[in-house]
Motif scaffolding. Structure first.
Motif, PDB file in Angstrom:
ATOM      1  N   GLU A 260       0.826  -1.205   0.000  1.00  0.00           N
ATOM      2  CA  GLU A 260       0.000   0.000   0.000  1.00  0.00           C
ATOM      3  C   GLU A 260       0.865   1.262   0.000  1.00  0.00           C
ATOM      4  O   GLU A 260       0.551   2.249  -0.670  1.00  0.00           O
ATOM      5  CB  GLU A 260      -0.928   0.000   1.215  1.00  0.00           C
ATOM      6  CG  GLU A 260      -1.985  -1.100   1.200  1.00  0.00           C
ATOM      7  CD  GLU A 260      -2.954  -0.952   0.040  1.00  0.00           C
ATOM      8  OE1 GLU A 260      -3.190   0.196  -0.386  1.00  0.00           O
ATOM      9  OE2 GLU A 260      -3.465  -1.976  -0.432  1.00  0.00           O
ATOM     10  N   GLU A 261       1.953   1.251   0.748  1.00  0.00           N
ATOM     11  CA  GLU A 261       2.828   2.427   0.795  1.00  0.00           C
ATOM     12  C   GLU A 261       3.489   2.663  -0.557  1.00  0.00           C
ATOM     13  O   GLU A 261       3.621   3.816  -1.002  1.00  0.00           O
ATOM     14  CB  GLU A 261       3.879   2.235   1.881  1.00  0.00           C
ATOM     15  CG  GLU A 261       3.306   2.318   3.284  1.00  0.00           C
ATOM     16  CD  GLU A 261       4.272   1.834   4.350  1.00  0.00           C
ATOM     17  OE1 GLU A 261       4.031   2.117   5.532  1.00  0.00           O
ATOM     18  OE2 GLU A 261       5.260   1.152   3.995  1.00  0.00           O
ATOM     19  N   PHE A 262       3.896   1.617  -1.226  1.00  0.00           N
ATOM     20  CA  PHE A 262       4.492   1.766  -2.555  1.00  0.00           C
ATOM     21  C   PHE A 262       3.462   2.278  -3.552  1.00  0.00           C
ATOM     22  O   PHE A 262       3.792   3.056  -4.452  1.00  0.00           O
ATOM     23  CB  PHE A 262       5.088   0.436  -3.026  1.00  0.00           C
ATOM     24  CG  PHE A 262       6.506   0.212  -2.572  1.00  0.00           C
ATOM     25  CD1 PHE A 262       6.867   0.455  -1.256  1.00  0.00           C
ATOM     26  CD2 PHE A 262       7.469  -0.235  -3.438  1.00  0.00           C
ATOM     27  CE1 PHE A 262       8.171   0.273  -0.827  1.00  0.00           C
ATOM     28  CE2 PHE A 262       8.773  -0.433  -3.031  1.00  0.00           C
ATOM     29  CZ  PHE A 262       9.127  -0.175  -1.716  1.00  0.00           C
ATOM     30  N   ARG A 263       2.212   1.844  -3.404  1.00  0.00           N
ATOM     31  CA  ARG A 263       1.170   2.329  -4.305  1.00  0.00           C
ATOM     32  C   ARG A 263       0.933   3.827  -4.102  1.00  0.00           C
ATOM     33  O   ARG A 263       0.790   4.585  -5.060  1.00  0.00           O
ATOM     34  CB  ARG A 263      -0.121   1.542  -4.077  1.00  0.00           C
ATOM     35  CG  ARG A 263      -1.263   1.968  -5.016  1.00  0.00           C
ATOM     36  CD  ARG A 263      -2.510   1.149  -4.783  1.00  0.00           C
ATOM     37  NE  ARG A 263      -2.301  -0.246  -5.126  1.00  0.00           N
ATOM     38  CZ  ARG A 263      -2.473  -1.252  -4.293  1.00  0.00           C
ATOM     39  NH1 ARG A 263      -2.848  -1.020  -3.050  1.00  0.00           N
ATOM     40  NH2 ARG A 263      -2.271  -2.489  -4.682  1.00  0.00           N
ATOM     41  N   THR A 264       0.883   4.264  -2.858  1.00  0.00           N
ATOM     42  CA  THR A 264       0.633   5.675  -2.566  1.00  0.00           C
ATOM     43  C   THR A 264       1.750   6.567  -3.094  1.00  0.00           C
ATOM     44  O   THR A 264       1.495   7.681  -3.568  1.00  0.00           O
ATOM     45  CB  THR A 264       0.488   5.876  -1.042  1.00  0.00           C
ATOM     46  OG1 THR A 264      -0.604   5.082  -0.575  1.00  0.00           O
ATOM     47  CG2 THR A 264       0.225   7.332  -0.702  1.00  0.00           C
ATOM     48  N   THR A 265       2.973   6.083  -3.033  1.00  0.00           N
ATOM     49  CA  THR A 265       4.114   6.898  -3.452  1.00  0.00           C
ATOM     50  C   THR A 265       4.499   6.689  -4.918  1.00  0.00           C
ATOM     51  O   THR A 265       5.529   7.199  -5.361  1.00  0.00           O
ATOM     52  CB  THR A 265       5.336   6.588  -2.572  1.00  0.00           C
ATOM     53  OG1 THR A 265       5.576   5.170  -2.573  1.00  0.00           O
ATOM     54  CG2 THR A 265       5.117   7.053  -1.151  1.00  0.00           C
ATOM     55  N   GLY A 266       3.682   5.954  -5.673  1.00  0.00           N
ATOM     56  CA  GLY A 266       3.978   5.756  -7.084  1.00  0.00           C
ATOM     57  C   GLY A 266       5.165   4.850  -7.339  1.00  0.00           C
ATOM     58  O   GLY A 266       5.804   4.928  -8.394  1.00  0.00           O
ATOM     59  N   MET A 267       5.474   3.968  -6.399  1.00  0.00           N
ATOM     60  CA  MET A 267       6.615   3.060  -6.539  1.00  0.00           C
ATOM     61  C   MET A 267       6.192   1.617  -6.762  1.00  0.00           C
ATOM     62  O   MET A 267       7.027   0.705  -6.720  1.00  0.00           O
ATOM     63  CB  MET A 267       7.493   3.137  -5.278  1.00  0.00           C
ATOM     64  CG  MET A 267       8.139   4.484  -5.048  1.00  0.00           C
ATOM     65  SD  MET A 267       8.818   4.657  -3.369  1.00  0.00           S
ATOM     66  CE  MET A 267       9.936   3.250  -3.285  1.00  0.00           C
ATOM     67  N   SER A 268       4.911   1.386  -6.999  1.00  0.00           N
ATOM     68  CA  SER A 268       4.434   0.005  -7.120  1.00  0.00           C
ATOM     69  C   SER A 268       5.023  -0.709  -8.332  1.00  0.00           C
ATOM     70  O   SER A 268       5.029  -1.944  -8.374  1.00  0.00           O
ATOM     71  CB  SER A 268       2.903  -0.028  -7.180  1.00  0.00           C
ATOM     72  OG  SER A 268       2.420   0.777  -8.226  1.00  0.00           O
ATOM     73  N   HIS A 269       5.521   0.045  -9.322  1.00  0.00           N
ATOM     74  CA  HIS A 269       6.137  -0.610 -10.480  1.00  0.00           C
ATOM     75  C   HIS A 269       7.381  -1.404 -10.082  1.00  0.00           C
ATOM     76  O   HIS A 269       7.805  -2.314 -10.800  1.00  0.00           O
ATOM     77  CB  HIS A 269       6.506   0.444 -11.526  1.00  0.00           C
ATOM     78  CG  HIS A 269       7.504   1.467 -11.040  1.00  0.00           C
ATOM     79  ND1 HIS A 269       8.844   1.307 -11.183  1.00  0.00           N
ATOM     80  CD2 HIS A 269       7.328   2.637 -10.382  1.00  0.00           C
ATOM     81  CE1 HIS A 269       9.475   2.343 -10.656  1.00  0.00           C
ATOM     82  NE2 HIS A 269       8.571   3.168 -10.162  1.00  0.00           N
ATOM     83  N   LEU A 270       7.967  -1.078  -8.927  1.00  0.00           N
ATOM     84  CA  LEU A 270       9.142  -1.814  -8.461  1.00  0.00           C
ATOM     85  C   LEU A 270       8.786  -3.212  -7.972  1.00  0.00           C
ATOM     86  O   LEU A 270       9.681  -4.055  -7.806  1.00  0.00           O
ATOM     87  CB  LEU A 270       9.838  -1.048  -7.330  1.00  0.00           C
ATOM     88  CG  LEU A 270      10.384   0.339  -7.678  1.00  0.00           C
ATOM     89  CD1 LEU A 270      10.961   1.002  -6.441  1.00  0.00           C
ATOM     90  CD2 LEU A 270      11.438   0.243  -8.777  1.00  0.00           C
ATOM     91  N   LEU A 271       7.502  -3.466  -7.714  1.00  0.00           N
ATOM     92  CA  LEU A 271       7.075  -4.750  -7.165  1.00  0.00           C
ATOM     93  C   LEU A 271       6.676  -5.748  -8.245  1.00  0.00           C
ATOM     94  O   LEU A 271       6.188  -6.826  -7.934  1.00  0.00           O
ATOM     95  CB  LEU A 271       5.907  -4.551  -6.195  1.00  0.00           C
ATOM     96  CG  LEU A 271       6.140  -3.548  -5.068  1.00  0.00           C
ATOM     97  CD1 LEU A 271       4.912  -3.452  -4.188  1.00  0.00           C
ATOM     98  CD2 LEU A 271       7.367  -3.931  -4.265  1.00  0.00           C
ATOM     99  N   ALA A 272       6.835  -5.377  -9.497  1.00  0.00           N
ATOM    100  CA  ALA A 272       6.495  -6.276 -10.601  1.00  0.00           C
ATOM    101  C   ALA A 272       7.657  -6.313 -11.576  1.00  0.00           C
ATOM    102  O   ALA A 272       8.434  -5.355 -11.680  1.00  0.00           O
ATOM    103  CB  ALA A 272       5.220  -5.806 -11.310  1.00  0.00           C
ATOM    104  N   VAL A 273       7.785  -7.408 -12.280  1.00  0.00           N
ATOM    105  CA  VAL A 273       8.825  -7.508 -13.305  1.00  0.00           C
ATOM    106  C   VAL A 273       8.464  -6.548 -14.428  1.00  0.00           C
ATOM    107  O   VAL A 273       7.394  -6.646 -15.023  1.00  0.00           O
ATOM    108  CB  VAL A 273       8.938  -8.942 -13.843  1.00  0.00           C
ATOM    109  CG1 VAL A 273       9.953  -9.002 -14.972  1.00  0.00           C
ATOM    110  CG2 VAL A 273       9.353  -9.888 -12.727  1.00  0.00           C
ATOM    111  N   SER A 274       9.337  -5.601 -14.680  1.00  0.00           N
ATOM    112  CA  SER A 274       9.064  -4.587 -15.694  1.00  0.00           C
ATOM    113  C   SER A 274      10.306  -4.398 -16.544  1.00  0.00           C
ATOM    114  O   SER A 274      11.353  -5.015 -16.316  1.00  0.00           O
ATOM    115  CB  SER A 274       8.692  -3.260 -15.024  1.00  0.00           C
ATOM    116  OG  SER A 274       9.795  -2.751 -14.298  1.00  0.00           O
ATOM    117  N   GLY A 275      10.188  -3.517 -17.517  1.00  0.00           N
ATOM    118  CA  GLY A 275      11.340  -3.196 -18.340  1.00  0.00           C
ATOM    119  C   GLY A 275      12.496  -2.666 -17.526  1.00  0.00           C
ATOM    120  O   GLY A 275      13.669  -2.813 -17.910  1.00  0.00           O
TER     121      GLY A 275
END
Length: 806
Positions: A260-275
């Motif tokens: 939830e904290e990563f989602r609020t701060t716009g960092m949730s992309h770090l929790l998924a495999v991405s480019g």
């Protein structure tokens, strides 16, 4: 070498190089065809494809024209790409969408029929957490798997289907499956959500029956991921959960609070495999090869091999393949040595991926990957150049431009997906950026070493520990900033609205005369959009004695003990972040007693957060030890925190300097301690407490329903109270006689906005108001505190302080 040069998005040899747009129209045609074909009707795909075909023919027909611009576009293949992609949209794409829409499995799914399926698993199981499945919370109780039907039987009748299905299954046994496993399953069919390629969902009963094993590379990759999880155990629980999430997108052990904290701060992309993950690994290999004087093309080939290896490690499923394709864009640009090739490579990857899997057209993750890569290719270099031209050092300019460009171009999709816009995302990602790459590289090395040298893997994890801790701290402190994120209309229309506003704002900022006006307008919007509760009234109000936390569809009540920073907490809500945030705002650091009224998910989900961040003397429960999974979870979490678990019973009295609590129930008849019981029985076994505070008496009723209410009435105990925590989120199972016996002046209802249960019941709210109670709801007013008043207690709602009570 700069960041943008490493990733191939800065043209070093030809500053005047121009972006090549020729494949972009074709990519838009394919994407729009699949998007409208899924969201509206499959025939729309054919119409869009036909339009692209016609435009392509028209472009080619201008071959003899005199306009040099047209001749250049024709030579570059814009016309042919439109023509061919139009045909591809008409033929294979439309046929795929039509087959999925008319799949024979849809009819029995709509009827809720029982079915026996043999399927091939397409993706790794995704965990389902508490509040979303069967009332369970904490840990993984169920998983969702995407699969392809190989054989289907419904009511002893063969169904000729090869469609895509979604399996909702118990975590036990099913969580161990890998892509490529072929299994048989029985369960009940349900309709798939509209706008997807999935033809049905199956709620599975029992364990899977494995027909074929997963491919060897899947088993090897799974062993490496298990090794990383085991090695990460040397870190603290939050860090141990974050490192596998950061490296391979494995969030199974990651606390909900961090998510939830990563989602609020716009960092949730770090929790998924991405480019980003793939680019980090590829750049690390590239720099190593460059250090050994390998040429650009050789380095690109080596990075490409690392890319393939990482895709296998993370799991070669659609989401990872999508990220791999996006990361390959930068490698292609690097190999060719020209920035202008990055955009055609991106457009080509969109065309190939959507034609291969049309479901990606409506996937938010796909849109985020494409837009983020496009922002890196098109926007970040220009912004970095602009900042450098104004005297900013090149390294700092690029460090600012990359996260800012990525946030701006992806903000509309994020807003449509989450219903909120983070105003702290750029700063949070800027602070996180320096440690993401070393933590990822160290995590990958740890995964590779774990099977052969566990000690070395643990040493590498120890080296990654400070970086992971820093990411958690950035997310935690960023989420705690007042107004870190504000609500925004969700869905496609909300995303489109923000996109239009963003484009208009950026266009206006290019005009010098309009910049002052735009700056003033943005300042005004920030003043309007920052919630009033951030600036007034001060929170918490002076002298607060009781607070109902806004934790969504659940309960979390805080009762001050009269000592600074100390309070008794009754229930912890469905998730970690909301209760942790509420306690932080109230300034509670010491919890002499944490009471769990009963063990339903919406009352125990935030237990870990309270135990982790505050001094808790004991966890108290009632006599009901069901559901069994929840009882084991509570005992396990308390044991890990070194906190004893005690039982409360009727007749007990507890006291602190400014607080006393009497335990009124449950009745003595509630003697079972475990086993299978109904939800109503568990609710009726809730602890009922009557607290005496500086603002008056408070009755805390858990989720007691009609039977328990009747027993309390017949027991003869004093139920009168100035403040009532309304039972069961204000459900309709509340007896008028029970409310009449309490005669509250203030009624606190803890419920989630738009919940699917219809809580609170209009009838219950009406009974309370007709009895003279002022009703305060957390779904409309947010956190609500009770303070002493001249004529009795009064309530202050943090979310809407000027709204009259209902």
């Amino acid at each position: 070498m700069s960041i943008l040069e490493i990733t191939g998005t800065r043209e070093r040899d030809d500053p005047a190089a121009r972006v090549d747009w020729r494949l972009v129209p074709a990519a838009i045609v394919v994407w729009a065809a699949a998007l409208l074909g899924l969201l509206v009707d499959w025939r729309c795909a054919a119409l869009v494809g036909a339009a692209g075909f016609v435009v392509g023919v028209a472009v080619l027909a201008r071959r003899a024209g005199r306009h040099s611009v047209w001749r250049r576009w024709i030579r570059r293949g814009a016309g042919w790409s439109l023509l061919l992609c139009g045909l591809a949209s008409i033929a294979p794409l439309t046929l795929t969408l039509r087959e999925a829409r008319e799949d024979p499995l849809r009819a029995p799914a709509a009827a809720g029929s029982a079915a026996h399926l043999r399927v091939s698993i397409s993706e790794r199981p995704r965990p389902v957490f508490a509040s979303g499945f069967g009332g369970r919370q904490g840990g993984v109780q169920a998983v969702v798997l995407s699969a392809q039907v190989r054989h289907a039987r419904v009511a002893d009748r063969e169904v000729d289907s090869d469609g895509r299905v979604l399996l909702v299954a118990p975590a036990e046994k099913w969580a161990d499956l890998l892509p490529g496993h072929e299994v048989e399953a029985d369960g009940l069919l349900t309709s798939a959500r509209p706008g997807e390629l999935t033809v049905a969902a199956l709620r599975v009963r029992g364990p899977p029956r494995v027909i074929n094993e997963a491919p060897v590379w899947q088993r090897v990759a799974d062993r490496l991921r298990d090794g990383l999880r085991a090695a990460s155990g040397v870190l603290s629980p939050e860090s141990a959960g974050l490192l596998p999430a950061l490296v391979v997108g494995d969030t199974d052990s990651l606390p909900r609070r961090v998510i939830e904290e990563f989602r609020t701060t716009g960092m949730s992309h770090l929790l998924a495999v991405s480019g980003t993950n793939l680019a980090i690994v590829c750049v690390a290999v590239l720099l190593l090869l460059r250090a050994f004087r390998v040429g650009p093309r050789g380095a690109a080939v080596g990075s490409g091999l690392a890319l393939v290896g990482f895709v296998v490690l993370a799991g070669p499923e659609p989401s990872v393949l999508r990220a791999g394709a996006m990361a390959a864009v930068g490698l292609i640009a690097l190999a060719l040595g020209r920035q202008r090739m990055a955009l055609p490579a991106l457009a080509a990857s969109v065309i190939v991926l959507v034609l291969f899997d049309p479901a990606l057209a409506v996937d938010f993750g796909f849109a985020l990957s494409v837009l983020a890569t496009g922002g890196l290719v098109l926007v970040a270099p220009r912004w970095a150049d602009s900042l450098a031209a104004r005297g900013m050092p090149r390294g700092i300019a690029e460090a600012l431009a990359v996260p800012a460009a990525a946030h701006v171009v992806t903000a509309p999709v994020v807003a449509g997906m989450s219903g909120q816009v983070s105003v702290i995302a750029v700063l949070a990602n800027l602070l996180a950026a320096p440690v993401v790459a070393p933590a990822t590289v160290l995590g990958v090395l740890a995964a590779l070493c774990a099977p052969v040298a566990p000690w070395l893997a643990e040493a590498l994890v120890h080296l990654a520990g400070p970086e992971v801790w820093w990411l958690i701290m950035v997310g935690r402190h960023g989420a705690a900033v007042p107004g870190a994120a504000f609500d925004w209309p969700g869905g496609w229309w909300g995303g489109l609205l923000l996109m239009v506003l963003t484009v208009v704002t950026l266009a206006a900022l290019r005009n010098r005369k309009l910049r002052v006006i735009v700056a003033a307008a943005l300042t005004g919007l920030l003043i309007v959009l920052i919630p009033v509760r951030v600036i007034a009234p001060d929170w918490p109000p002076d002298g607060w004695t009781v607070a109902a936390c806004d934790v969504g569809q659940g309960d979390a009540i805080v009762v001050a003990t009269g000592e600074r920073g100390s309070a008794v907490v009754v229930d912890t809500g469905p998730e970690a972040a909301p209760v942790a945030g509420c306690l932080g705002r109230l300034g509670v650091s010491d919890v002499p007693l944490l009471v769990l009224s009963h063990l339903h998910a919406d009352h125990i989900g935030g237990l870990t957060a309270v135990l982790a961040d505050r001094r808790v003397a004991a966890v108290a429960v009632g006599p009901v030890r069901a559901p069994e999974w929840a009882w084991h979870q509570v005992r396990g979490e308390a044991a890990r925190a070194g906190v004893p678990v005690v039982q409360l019973g009727g007749g007990q009295r507890l006291s602190w300097p400014g607080l006393s609590i009497d335990v009124l129930g449950p009745a003595e008849r509630v003697s079972y301690v475990d086993g299978e019981v109904t939800g109503t029985e568990i609710n009726n076994g809730s602890l009922v407490l009557r607290a005496q505070t500086g603002a008056g008496s408070v009755l805390l009723t858990g989720d007691v329903e009609l039977l328990a209410q009747a027993e309390l009435l017949s027991s003869g105990v004093d139920l009168t109270a100035d403040v009532l925590k309304v039972p069961h989120h204000g459900s309709r199972y509340t007896a008028p006689e029970f409310l009449a016996a309490i005669r509250p002046k203030i009624a606190l209802i803890s419920s989630g906005a738009g919940n699917r249960y219809g809580h609170p019941s209009p009838a219950t709210v009406g009974q309370l108001t007709s009895g003279g109670a002022a009703v305060y709801r957390t779904d409309t007013g947010g956190d609500t505190a009770v303070v002493p008043g001249d004529t009795g207690p009064r309530a202050v709602a943090r979310g809407s302080p000027r709204a009259p009570p209902r």
